[in-house]
Design a protein around this motif. Structure first.
Motif, short mmCIF file in Angstrom:
data_model
loop_
_atom_site.label_atom_id
_atom_site.label_comp_id
_atom_site.label_asym_id
_atom_site.label_seq_id
_atom_site.Cartn_x
_atom_site.Cartn_y
_atom_site.Cartn_z
N GLU A 25 0.83 -1.21 0.00
CA GLU A 25 0.00 0.00 0.00
C GLU A 25 0.86 1.26 0.00
O GLU A 25 0.59 2.20 -0.74
N LEU A 26 1.90 1.28 0.84
CA LEU A 26 2.79 2.44 0.92
C LEU A 26 3.49 2.68 -0.42
O LEU A 26 3.55 3.82 -0.89
N ILE A 27 3.99 1.62 -1.03
CA ILE A 27 4.66 1.76 -2.32
C ILE A 27 3.68 2.28 -3.37
O ILE A 27 4.00 3.20 -4.13
N ALA A 38 11.37 6.57 -12.80
CA ALA A 38 11.98 5.26 -12.58
C ALA A 38 11.82 4.88 -11.11
O ALA A 38 11.86 5.75 -10.25
N ALA A 39 11.64 3.59 -10.86
CA ALA A 39 11.55 3.08 -9.50
C ALA A 39 12.23 1.72 -9.45
O ALA A 39 12.00 0.88 -10.33
N TYR A 40 13.07 1.54 -8.44
CA TYR A 40 13.82 0.30 -8.29
C TYR A 40 13.72 -0.17 -6.84
O TYR A 40 13.64 0.64 -5.92
N PHE A 41 13.77 -1.47 -6.65
CA PHE A 41 13.66 -2.09 -5.35
C PHE A 41 14.75 -3.14 -5.28
O PHE A 41 14.80 -4.05 -6.12
N ALA A 42 15.65 -3.02 -4.28
CA ALA A 42 16.80 -3.92 -4.23
C ALA A 42 17.30 -4.06 -2.80
O ALA A 42 17.10 -3.18 -1.98
N PRO A 43 17.99 -5.18 -2.53
CA PRO A 43 18.67 -5.31 -1.25
C PRO A 43 20.05 -4.64 -1.35
O PRO A 43 20.94 -5.17 -2.01
N LEU A 44 20.19 -3.47 -0.77
CA LEU A 44 21.48 -2.76 -0.79
C LEU A 44 22.02 -2.70 0.63
O LEU A 44 21.30 -2.34 1.56
N ARG A 48 16.42 -3.88 2.66
CA ARG A 48 15.48 -3.56 1.59
C ARG A 48 15.58 -2.07 1.30
O ARG A 48 15.54 -1.24 2.21
N THR A 49 15.69 -1.75 0.03
CA THR A 49 15.89 -0.35 -0.37
C THR A 49 14.98 -0.01 -1.53
O THR A 49 14.80 -0.81 -2.45
N VAL A 50 14.41 1.18 -1.46
CA VAL A 50 13.56 1.73 -2.52
C VAL A 50 14.30 2.91 -3.11
O VAL A 50 14.78 3.78 -2.38
N ILE A 51 14.40 2.95 -4.43
CA ILE A 51 15.01 4.09 -5.12
C ILE A 51 14.01 4.57 -6.16
O ILE A 51 13.55 3.79 -6.99
N MET A 52 13.67 5.86 -6.09
CA MET A 52 12.75 6.45 -7.06
C MET A 52 13.35 7.75 -7.57
O MET A 52 13.90 8.52 -6.80
N VAL A 53 13.23 7.95 -8.86
CA VAL A 53 13.67 9.19 -9.50
C VAL A 53 12.41 9.90 -9.98
O VAL A 53 11.59 9.32 -10.69
N PHE A 54 12.26 11.15 -9.55
CA PHE A 54 11.04 11.89 -9.87
C PHE A 54 11.34 13.38 -9.96
O PHE A 54 12.42 13.83 -9.58
N ASP A 55 10.36 14.13 -10.43
CA ASP A 55 10.50 15.58 -10.57
C ASP A 55 9.92 16.25 -9.33
O ASP A 55 8.75 16.06 -9.01
#
Length: 96
Positions: A25-27, A38-44, A48-55
């Motif tokens: 729900e949060l995502i 762009a949105a990426y989800f990875a174990p860094l 657990r890590t969420v990376i989002m690129v936005f304006d």
């Protein structure tokens, strides 16, 4: 301005959120709100890590962007200005 949000989730809180369905729900809410290019989800770094690129139009958008991750997932948040290749070339051309 194009920015990158990196949210490193607390493992215990993320486990709870996955179990209750709140992580999904949060995502979804965040994706709907930010409309990232762009949105990426990875174990860094083992988390657990969420990376989002936005304006981001205005810095006042920062609190509603990061707070859900802070409050619901005890996440560590980083927001940084970023460029794509076209932005970089435009910037470099101004150095001469």
């Amino acid at each position: 301005m194009r920015v990158m949000l990196k949210a490193t989730l607390d493992t215990e809180k993320a486990n709870e959120a996955i179990g209750s369905g709140k992580l999904s729900e949060l995502i979804s809410r965040t994706m709907d709100h930010l409309k990232p290019e762009a949105a990426y989800f990875a174990p860094l770094g083992g988390k657990r890590t969420v990376i989002m690129v936005f304006d981001m139009q205005d810095s006042s958008e920062l609190p509603p962007t990061g707070e859900p991750f802070f409050r619901e997932l005890n996440a560590e948040i980083e927001v940084s200005p970023v460029m794509n290749a076209e932005d970089l070339q435009k910037g470099l051309s101004q150095l001469s």
